[in-house]
Every structure is written in C-alpha cells, then in structure tokens.
Enzyme design. Structure first.
Site, mmCIF file in Angstrom:
data_model
loop_
_atom_site.group_PDB
_atom_site.id
_atom_site.type_symbol
_atom_site.label_atom_id
_atom_site.label_comp_id
_atom_site.label_asym_id
_atom_site.label_seq_id
_atom_site.Cartn_x
_atom_site.Cartn_y
_atom_site.Cartn_z
ATOM 1 N N HIS A 116 -36.726 5.659 9.262
ATOM 2 C CA HIS A 116 -36.932 4.751 8.128
ATOM 3 C C HIS A 116 -37.238 5.545 6.862
ATOM 4 O O HIS A 116 -38.051 6.467 6.872
ATOM 5 C CB HIS A 116 -38.077 3.785 8.417
ATOM 6 C CG HIS A 116 -38.338 2.800 7.311
ATOM 7 N ND1 HIS A 116 -37.370 1.930 6.854
ATOM 8 C CD2 HIS A 116 -39.441 2.579 6.541
ATOM 9 C CE1 HIS A 116 -37.873 1.190 5.872
ATOM 10 N NE2 HIS A 116 -39.122 1.570 5.658
ATOM 11 N N ASP A 133 -41.591 0.439 -0.232
ATOM 12 C CA ASP A 133 -41.095 0.394 1.143
ATOM 13 C C ASP A 133 -40.363 -0.924 1.356
ATOM 14 O O ASP A 133 -40.936 -2.001 1.213
ATOM 15 C CB ASP A 133 -42.267 0.513 2.124
ATOM 16 C CG ASP A 133 -41.823 0.813 3.543
ATOM 17 O OD1 ASP A 133 -40.744 0.323 3.942
ATOM 18 O OD2 ASP A 133 -42.554 1.509 4.260
ATOM 19 N N CYS A 175 -32.376 1.016 4.409
ATOM 20 C CA CYS A 175 -33.587 1.532 3.774
ATOM 21 C C CYS A 175 -33.276 2.669 2.800
ATOM 22 O O CYS A 175 -33.869 2.767 1.716
ATOM 23 C CB CYS A 175 -34.608 1.974 4.818
ATOM 24 S SG CYS A 175 -33.949 3.084 6.089
#
Length: 228
Positions: A116, A133, A175
């Site tokens: 991630h 995030d 991501c």
C-alpha cells in the site's frame, strides 16, 4: 557455413523479453512497467520514482522549495541510523526545502516491496507532517515511524503528524495513482499559498484518467514500445 548463434545469458534473455521503453534521468522504464500502468495493477517503485523525477526535472523545475523523495530512498530512511539519515538528508539538501514529499509504503523491510502507498508531506512553515492515505489511514504506523526518524535527524522537535481527509480509493490497486495525483495537487497549491493545510481533495475523474495521462507522457518523453 552459417555462423553459430551466440547463446544469450539469462540476463540478456530477460532484457530481450522486457525491453527498455524509456530512460529518463537514470530512471529506466521497461515493458513490464508499461503493462502495470495499463492496469489494473498496483504501481511499483519504478513508476513512482519516474513520475517524481519528471515533477522535479520538468514540471516543477523552477520550484527549488520542494523536494521529492522517491520510494526506495523513503523506505531506506525508515530504517537507517540517525547518523546515516542525517548524512542522507544533507546530501539531498533537505534543510533548505520548505516542503518535502515522501512516497511511503507499508513495507516492514528496508527493501522494495509492500502492498500500500500513501503520501507523507512535510511542511516546514507549518511545522507539520501531513499524511494523505487513500485507504483508511492504513499507513498510519509507517507515517509515524518515518516522521519520528526525520524529526530527530533534522531537529524538528515541535513538528506534529496530521492525518488528512482525502479521496478514498474505490479499488485495491490505485493507491499509487492517488499518491501521484495528490503530490501534484499539493505542489500546485503550495506554489500559490505557501502552505499545505487547506489543500482540497482529489476528484475521482483525476484519479481515473491518470494512467492514460502517464502513458501519453512517457510517449511524449520519447518512450518506445508504448501503445496509448
């Protein structure tokens, strides 16, 4: 009599099956990297390092206040000693930068990997590390680890970590795309307002169109074997 065919080494065979598409300021993109961009795949270190290099060398070349820290360097910073980190930051001239953008991942080793990506953005004027995030602050621990490392090395005792509300990804693999889009949005914002707090969230269409724009950019920069 025909000449005997030279036997290729395993490295040469790998290079033939995965040819170089672009060499940009020592960042090499190969066919496998281009295929990742065509998706749906998680971005690797090489693609993010390439785009950070593009932002530094071309798009924001006149902005000397921003430092882009590539994934491999960011990962190394999480684990090395304070003495080594201080030397590394000095080599990057980090002390003279108002804003530093770190391409952060959740890998728990000093090597490439992880599952991630997120963006940690240091603002010296605001004495704050902002964490963006796109998946429920999954990288909160990694952000805190890196912040404490950099704070100690740069003697930023009063700096704090601030998780930022941002657009959340709608799949399991974008991501890295969120990271790149957010980095660009932040620099556009600080160029005007000289701060990060107050930067808006990404629009979903920006994220959705980024892979195609990256492929076109690679072609524009002289990329070969790339179909858009």
């Amino acid at each position: 009599m025909p000449k005997p065919t030279k036997k290729l080494s395993s490295q040469e065979q790998a290079q033939q099956s995965d040819p170089v598409c672009l060499n940009f300021h020592d960042i090499i993109l190969r066919t496998k990297d281009i295929n990742i961009l065509k998706g749906p795949h998680w971005l690797n270190d090489q693609i993010i390092a390439f785009y950070f290099a593009y932002l530094k060398k071309l798009k924001y070349k006149n902005n000397s206040e921003v430092l882009f820290v590539a994934p491999a360097v960011t990962q190394c910073m999480k684990f090395i000693s304070q003495e080594e980190l201080t030397t590394m930051l000095n080599d990057l001239n980090a002390g003279s930068k108002m804003f530093i953008l770190f391409a952060l991942n959740d890998n728990i080793t000093a090597h490439a990997g992880g599952s991630h990506w997120s963006l940690l953005a240091l603002s010296r004027p605001e004495r704050t590390f902002y964490h963006f995030d796109s998946f429920c602050d999954q990288n909160g621990g990694a952000a805190s680890q890196l912040m404490h490392q950099v704070k100690a090395a740069m003697n930023y005792k009063r700096f704090r970590l601030k998780p930022m509300k941002c657009l959340q990804q709608t799949n399991t693999y974008d991501c890295g795309i969120h990271l790149l889009c957010m980095a660009e949005k932040i620099v556009d914002y600080v160029n005007i307002f000289k701060c990060i707090d107050g930067v808006g969230q990404l629009k979903q269409e920006t994220v959705d169109g980024k892979r195609a724009k990256l492929l076109k950019l690679i072609v524009t920069l002289g990329g070969k074997h790339v179909s858009v």
